[in-house]
Scaffold this active site. Structure first.
Site, short mmCIF file in Angstrom:
data_model
loop_
_atom_site.label_atom_id
_atom_site.label_comp_id
_atom_site.label_asym_id
_atom_site.label_seq_id
_atom_site.Cartn_x
_atom_site.Cartn_y
_atom_site.Cartn_z
N GLU A 266 -9.81 -1.48 11.92
CA GLU A 266 -10.44 -2.36 10.92
C GLU A 266 -10.47 -3.82 11.40
O GLU A 266 -11.43 -4.53 11.16
CB GLU A 266 -9.59 -2.37 9.64
CG GLU A 266 -9.75 -1.23 8.73
CD GLU A 266 -8.71 -1.32 7.61
OE1 GLU A 266 -9.11 -1.20 6.45
OE2 GLU A 266 -7.51 -1.53 7.90
N THR B 74 6.59 -6.89 2.05
CA THR B 74 7.77 -6.58 1.24
C THR B 74 9.04 -7.14 1.89
O THR B 74 9.95 -7.60 1.20
CB THR B 74 7.89 -5.06 1.05
OG1 THR B 74 6.67 -4.61 0.46
CG2 THR B 74 9.06 -4.67 0.16
N GLY C 266 5.42 -5.14 5.87
CA GLY C 266 5.76 -6.50 6.30
C GLY C 266 5.87 -7.48 5.14
O GLY C 266 6.80 -8.30 5.09
N ARG D 108 -24.87 11.71 20.17
CA ARG D 108 -24.75 10.41 19.49
C ARG D 108 -23.48 9.66 19.89
O ARG D 108 -22.53 10.27 20.38
CB ARG D 108 -24.66 10.64 17.98
CG ARG D 108 -25.96 10.91 17.31
CD ARG D 108 -25.72 11.24 15.84
NE ARG D 108 -26.98 11.39 15.14
CZ ARG D 108 -27.13 12.08 14.01
NH1 ARG D 108 -26.09 12.70 13.46
NH2 ARG D 108 -28.29 12.15 13.43
N GLY E 119 0.83 -1.21 0.00
CA GLY E 119 0.00 0.00 0.00
C GLY E 119 0.87 1.26 0.00
O GLY E 119 1.91 1.28 0.63
N ASP F 4 0.59 1.43 9.24
CA ASP F 4 0.21 0.52 10.33
C ASP F 4 1.27 0.44 11.45
O ASP F 4 0.99 -0.06 12.53
CB ASP F 4 -0.03 -0.90 9.80
CG ASP F 4 -1.21 -0.97 8.85
OD1 ASP F 4 -1.99 -0.01 8.80
OD2 ASP F 4 -1.35 -2.01 8.17
N GLN G 57 -6.65 8.32 5.07
CA GLN G 57 -5.55 8.25 6.04
C GLN G 57 -4.18 8.08 5.38
O GLN G 57 -3.15 8.31 5.99
CB GLN G 57 -5.76 7.06 6.99
CG GLN G 57 -6.97 7.21 7.86
CD GLN G 57 -7.42 5.88 8.44
OE1 GLN G 57 -7.10 5.56 9.56
NE2 GLN G 57 -8.18 5.10 7.67
N THR H 10 4.89 1.95 6.35
CA THR H 10 3.47 1.59 6.45
C THR H 10 2.80 2.49 7.48
O THR H 10 3.42 2.81 8.51
CB THR H 10 3.20 0.12 6.85
OG1 THR H 10 1.84 -0.03 7.23
CG2 THR H 10 4.05 -0.36 8.01
N MET I 81 -7.68 2.56 9.94
CA MET I 81 -6.98 1.45 9.28
C MET I 81 -6.13 0.63 10.24
O MET I 81 -5.65 1.15 11.25
CB MET I 81 -6.14 1.95 8.11
CG MET I 81 -6.93 2.09 6.83
SD MET I 81 -5.87 2.49 5.44
CE MET I 81 -7.00 2.20 4.07
O1 F6P Z 1 -1.01 -1.83 4.79
C1 F6P Z 1 -1.48 -0.56 4.95
C2 F6P Z 1 -2.98 -0.50 4.81
O2 F6P Z 1 -3.32 0.85 4.65
C3 F6P Z 1 -3.78 -1.12 5.95
O3 F6P Z 1 -3.90 -0.30 7.07
C4 F6P Z 1 -5.08 -1.37 5.27
O4 F6P Z 1 -5.80 -2.34 5.98
C5 F6P Z 1 -4.66 -1.82 3.92
O5 F6P Z 1 -3.43 -1.21 3.66
C6 F6P Z 1 -5.63 -1.48 2.82
O6 F6P Z 1 -5.13 -2.01 1.63
P1 F6P Z 1 -5.63 -1.61 0.18
O7 F6P Z 1 -5.25 -0.19 -0.06
O8 F6P Z 1 -4.91 -2.55 -0.72
O9 F6P Z 1 -7.12 -1.77 0.19
#
Ligand code: F6P
Length: 376
Positions: free
Chosen positions: A230, A113, A111, A170, A12, A135, A299, A133, A177
């Protein structure tokens, strides 16, 4: 004789990739008179030999740009989609690297890669990787570039959701992500003052979350922000997944394995609606209206933060030094503010997840933030 470097970005996209490409390229050219090329769209472009020269002009003006000027893909060298089939293209990749007389292939990725790079290293290719990343889950480095930018974006979103949640009394469930690691949700949740934070590392109990929200209401706060990763799951879903995975591991026949693989795929696809289901459950359990906001690829988009530009630049320039010194088979990591090479064998196949005794978790508990489960 001056050296040759090939660069690719895989997985990504992440803010800071261009800053890293620029850091590697400019230092390689300016300090060592190396020649630098980039491959398009990750390992796929390397296999297809689609490349571009990265000279001073190509590297200029990209520091602040989001995404990657090279393009990216999630293709793996050893299982690449070719003509409708998955094929091992490692030899083709090796031939292309030799044809370009590359002294090093630099792979910028997360990871997956790192694992792919290790396989290429084992096939005899001189590889260096950089950890990127949003993440923040790459093993062996304190931080990955992209995380800080995403943290800023997700935090700003939580800030903005507060006023609308407050006005309408609410619950707002905001999905952030991170399928396997909760760093981004926990970081943004804490920085944005979320009332409940749910991460993949802590299976949740919806009743407990509802208790947190009801306690807030009794205390005079008629709204709540729930930050959910997620990959966060209820304890029941977590057990179901663990059971399916264990059975797949233990499966003795190919048929059994395929059936379990299909069940896992079904489970994962059902998980996609889990944030909406959680919001509906919370509505039912608390009597408060709930809304869902999915931050998604926002994001990952746009200009990198100064911290990400700085980190990517430091990792990039150090990469050029390592190539000049003939180092390969390493990921260029940051540890205690030092840029250090870490052997790929140590990194590949592992994931950095949030430890349950991490100081961020402790802070959340001290603040009374609901984590969907009590301390053990
Ligand atoms: O690996 C980074 C990430 O942004 C994750 O947080 C997310 O779950 C995933 O990629 C989304 O992947 P894609 O852009 O391929 O839908």
């Amino acid at each position: 004789m001056s050296k040759h470097i090939g660069i690719l970005t895989s997985g990504g996209d992440t803010p800071g990739l261009n800053a890293a490409i620029r850091g590697i390229g400019k230092a390689a050219i300016r300090k060592y008179d190396m020649s630098v090329i980039g491959f398009r769209d990750g390992f796929k472009g390397l296999m297809q030999n689609r490349h571009v020269r990265l000279d001073g002009e190509a590297l200029s003006g990209i520091l602040t740009h989001g995404g990657t000027i090279l393009g990216t893909s999630r293709e793996k060298p050893h299982r690449m989609a070719v003509g409708g089939k998955k094929m091992d293209m490692t030899q083709v990749i090796k031939d292309n690297i030799e044809a370009h007389h590359l002294d090093a292939l630099v792979c910028l990725g997360g990871g997956g890669t790192q694992k792919n790079a290790l396989k290429l290293m084992e096939a005899g290719i001189s590889v260096i990787t950089l950890p990127k990343t949003i993440d923040r889950d790459v093993w062996g480095t304190d931080i990955t570039f992209g995380f800080d930018t995403a943290l800023n974006i997700a935090t700003e979103a939580i800030d903005r959701l507060h006023s609308t949640a407050h006005s309408h009394h609410r619950i707002i469930v905001v999905e952030i992500m991170g399928h396997k690691a909760g760093w981004l949700t926990l970081g943004a949740g804490l920085a944005g003052g979320a009332d409940v934070i749910l991460i993949p590392e802590i299976p949740y109990d919806a009743e407990l979350i509802a208790e947190t929200i009801k306690a807030r209401r009794s205390g005079g706060s008629n709204f709540s922000i729930v930050a959910v990763a997620e990959g966060a799951m209820s304890a029941k879903e977590y057990d179901e997944l663990a059971d399916l995975e264990a059975r797949r591991e233990a499966a003795e026949s190919g048929d059994e394995r395929s059936a379990l693989k299909a069940k896992l795929a079904k489970f994962e696809s059902a998980q996609k609606g889990s944030t909406a289901r959680l919001a509906a459950t919370l509505e039912e359990l608390t009597g408060l209206e709930a809304r869902v906001t999915i931050l998604g690829h926002v994001q990952r988009g746009g200009t990198p933060s100064p911290a990400d530009r700085l980190l990517a630049t430091r990792l990039g320039t150090k990469t050029a030094d390592l190539v000049a010194d003939g180092v390969s088979g390493v990921m260029v990591a940051i540890r205690q503010d030092e840029v250090v090479p870490v052997p790929l064998e140590e990194v590949a196949g592992k994931r950095s997840v949030v430890p349950l005794d991490h100081p961020w978790i402790e802070s959340a508990r001290s603040l009374g933030v609901g984590l969907g489960r009590g301390p053990e």
